[in-house]
Scaffold this motif. Structure first.
Motif, PDB file in Angstrom:
ATOM      1  N   THR A 166       4.395  16.667  19.984  1.00 54.38           N
ATOM      2  CA  THR A 166       5.313  17.274  19.024  1.00 54.38           C
ATOM      3  C   THR A 166       5.387  18.786  19.202  1.00 54.38           C
ATOM      4  OG1 THR A 166       4.876  15.524  17.411  1.00 54.38           O
ATOM      5  CG2 THR A 166       5.804  17.575  16.567  1.00 54.38           C
ATOM      6  N   HIS A 167       4.235  19.425  19.386  1.00 57.05           N
ATOM      7  CA  HIS A 167       4.208  20.882  19.547  1.00 57.05           C
ATOM      8  C   HIS A 167       4.953  21.312  20.808  1.00 57.05           C
ATOM      9  CE1 HIS A 167       2.849  24.981  19.242  1.00 57.05           C
ATOM     10  NE2 HIS A 167       2.253  24.912  20.413  1.00 57.05           N
TER      11      HIS A 167
ATOM     12  N   ASP B  55      13.034  22.757  20.962  1.00 54.70           N
ATOM     13  CA  ASP B  55      13.582  23.306  19.725  1.00 54.70           C
ATOM     14  C   ASP B  55      13.660  24.829  19.775  1.00 54.70           C
ATOM     15  OD1 ASP B  55      13.537  20.688  18.918  1.00 54.70           O
ATOM     16  OD2 ASP B  55      12.020  20.940  17.362  1.00 54.70           O
TER      17      ASP B  55
ATOM     18  N   SER C 195      10.397  17.838  28.053  1.00 53.99           N
ATOM     19  CA  SER C 195      11.028  18.973  27.381  1.00 53.99           C
ATOM     20  C   SER C 195      11.944  19.732  28.327  1.00 53.99           C
ATOM     21  CB  SER C 195       9.965  19.914  26.803  1.00 53.99           C
ATOM     22  OG  SER C 195       9.264  20.610  27.825  1.00 53.99           O
TER      23      SER C 195
ATOM     24  N   LYS D 134       8.627  21.081  20.187  1.00 56.05           N
ATOM     25  CA  LYS D 134       9.065  22.087  19.219  1.00 56.05           C
ATOM     26  C   LYS D 134       9.196  23.462  19.869  1.00 56.05           C
ATOM     27  CE  LYS D 134       7.725  22.222  15.006  1.00 56.05           C
ATOM     28  NZ  LYS D 134       6.931  22.294  13.754  1.00 56.05           N
TER      29      LYS D 134
ATOM     30  N   TRP E 107      16.997  26.845  18.819  1.00 55.64           N
ATOM     31  CA  TRP E 107      17.083  27.763  17.680  1.00 55.64           C
ATOM     32  C   TRP E 107      17.499  29.169  18.116  1.00 55.64           C
ATOM     33  CZ3 TRP E 107      17.518  23.700  15.561  1.00 55.64           C
ATOM     34  CH2 TRP E 107      16.539  22.804  15.162  1.00 55.64           C
TER      35      TRP E 107
ATOM     36  N   SER F 265       9.396  28.087  17.512  1.00 56.49           N
ATOM     37  CA  SER F 265       9.565  26.744  16.953  1.00 56.49           C
ATOM     38  C   SER F 265       9.957  26.787  15.477  1.00 56.49           C
ATOM     39  CB  SER F 265       8.278  25.925  17.121  1.00 56.49           C
ATOM     40  OG  SER F 265       7.246  26.407  16.288  1.00 56.49           O
ATOM     41  N   ASP F 266       9.893  27.970  14.880  1.00 50.21           N
ATOM     42  CA  ASP F 266      10.241  28.176  13.471  1.00 50.21           C
ATOM     43  C   ASP F 266      11.670  28.714  13.402  1.00 50.21           C
ATOM     44  OD1 ASP F 266      10.609  29.137  10.875  1.00 50.21           O
ATOM     45  OD2 ASP F 266       8.560  29.885  10.695  1.00 50.21           O
ATOM     46  N   ARG F 267      12.619  27.854  13.066  1.00 49.40           N
ATOM     47  CA  ARG F 267      14.032  28.233  13.096  1.00 49.40           C
ATOM     48  C   ARG F 267      14.329  29.423  12.189  1.00 49.40           C
ATOM     49  NH1 ARG F 267      19.066  26.940  10.660  1.00 49.40           N
ATOM     50  NH2 ARG F 267      20.772  26.866  12.187  1.00 49.40           N
TER      51      ARG F 267
END
Length: 253
Positions: free
Chosen positions: A111-112, A119, A161, A115, A123, A68-70
């Motif tokens: 949200t999590h 996401d 999702s 992500k 990513w 989730s951290d691009r």
């Protein structure tokens, strides 16, 4: 007809590959003389944090990455390309599956989930696909779920999702087809993994056992190897495990 796959020299990145289907695939790639690079936040087959980043084990390399951290994803993919020179296959399998009724859902869980499940796929595709386009070769696989089209009580975030991931994958497939990069989708069905057991009560598990049936992670490995291979001249397609067709083991050796 017997099918075999040779992964000699191939580099496959598998997100969420420390457990379940991803772990089974990573071992299968390694057994076929390829290199499986696992991106995950937990150590293999445990729920503990991944402690030894980048430590190889018989063809499987584990890298601690939160998809989730691009920025973390871009850095990790860059390190893989620098080390091995290429990434031939990407299997985007990292996912979470919290359960709660819509009216009771914690906004943080919603949200999590998006992500990680959505996401995280975007990513890693942004990081990996450009070098595949440059080489005019590569295979990307994303996971969806039957819940994406049917929904399921308590699984709104997960279902949403997966519906979004399906649309994303088909769009990406159309964008990169001219560059000979394939993007396909797998709906593995109900598979007996740690995530499945934690997300489903015993009553839910019996429901799935009596309807679609519950498979093993190894049941999905054959189709994944097929989609990663140059035998799969297809893109924008979806393989689905349904009860009518039994176990997804048609491509087992």
């Amino acid at each position: 007809m017997k099918v075999s796959f040779d992964a000699t020299g191939e580099v496959v990145v598998i997100t969420g590959g420390a457990r379940g289907i991803g772990a089974a695939l990573a071992e299968a790639v390694a057994r076929r003389n390829g290199t499986a690079v696992v991106f995950d936040v937990v150590a293999p087959q445990t729920g503990t944090p991944l402690a030894q980043t980048g430590t190889p084990s018989a063809g499987v390399v584990y890298v601690e990455v939160d998809v989730s951290d691009r920025e973390a994803v871009l850095k990790a993919v860059g390190s893989v390309v620098e080390r091995y020179g290429r990434i031939d296959g990407l299997v985007a399998g990292a996912a979470v599956q919290p359960r709660a009724a819509v009216v009771d859902m914690d906004p943080a869980d919603w949200t999590h989930t998006l992500k990680v499940n959505l996401d995280g796929v975007v990513w890693v595709c942004q990081a990996v696909v450009p070098q595949m386009v440059d080489r005019r070769s590569g295979s990307v696989i994303v996971f969806t779920s039957g819940m994406a089209s049917t929904g399921y009580p308590g699984a709104a975030a997960y279902a949403a999702s997966k519906a979004a991931v399906t649309a994303f994958a088909r769009t990406l497939a159309a964008e990169v087809a001219e560059h000979r990069v394939r993007v396909n989708i797998v709906a593995p069905g109900v598979i007996d993994t740690d995530q499945f057991r934690s997300a489903n009560t015993s009553a839910d598990r019996e429901h799935w056992r009596d309807t679609l049936g519950i498979g093993d992670p190894e049941d999905v490995v054959g189709p994944l190897l097929f989609l990663l291979s140059d035998a799969a001249a297809m893109t924008g397609s979806q393989l689905t495990r349904e009860r009518a067709f039994g176990r997804l083991d048609s491509f087992k050796e």
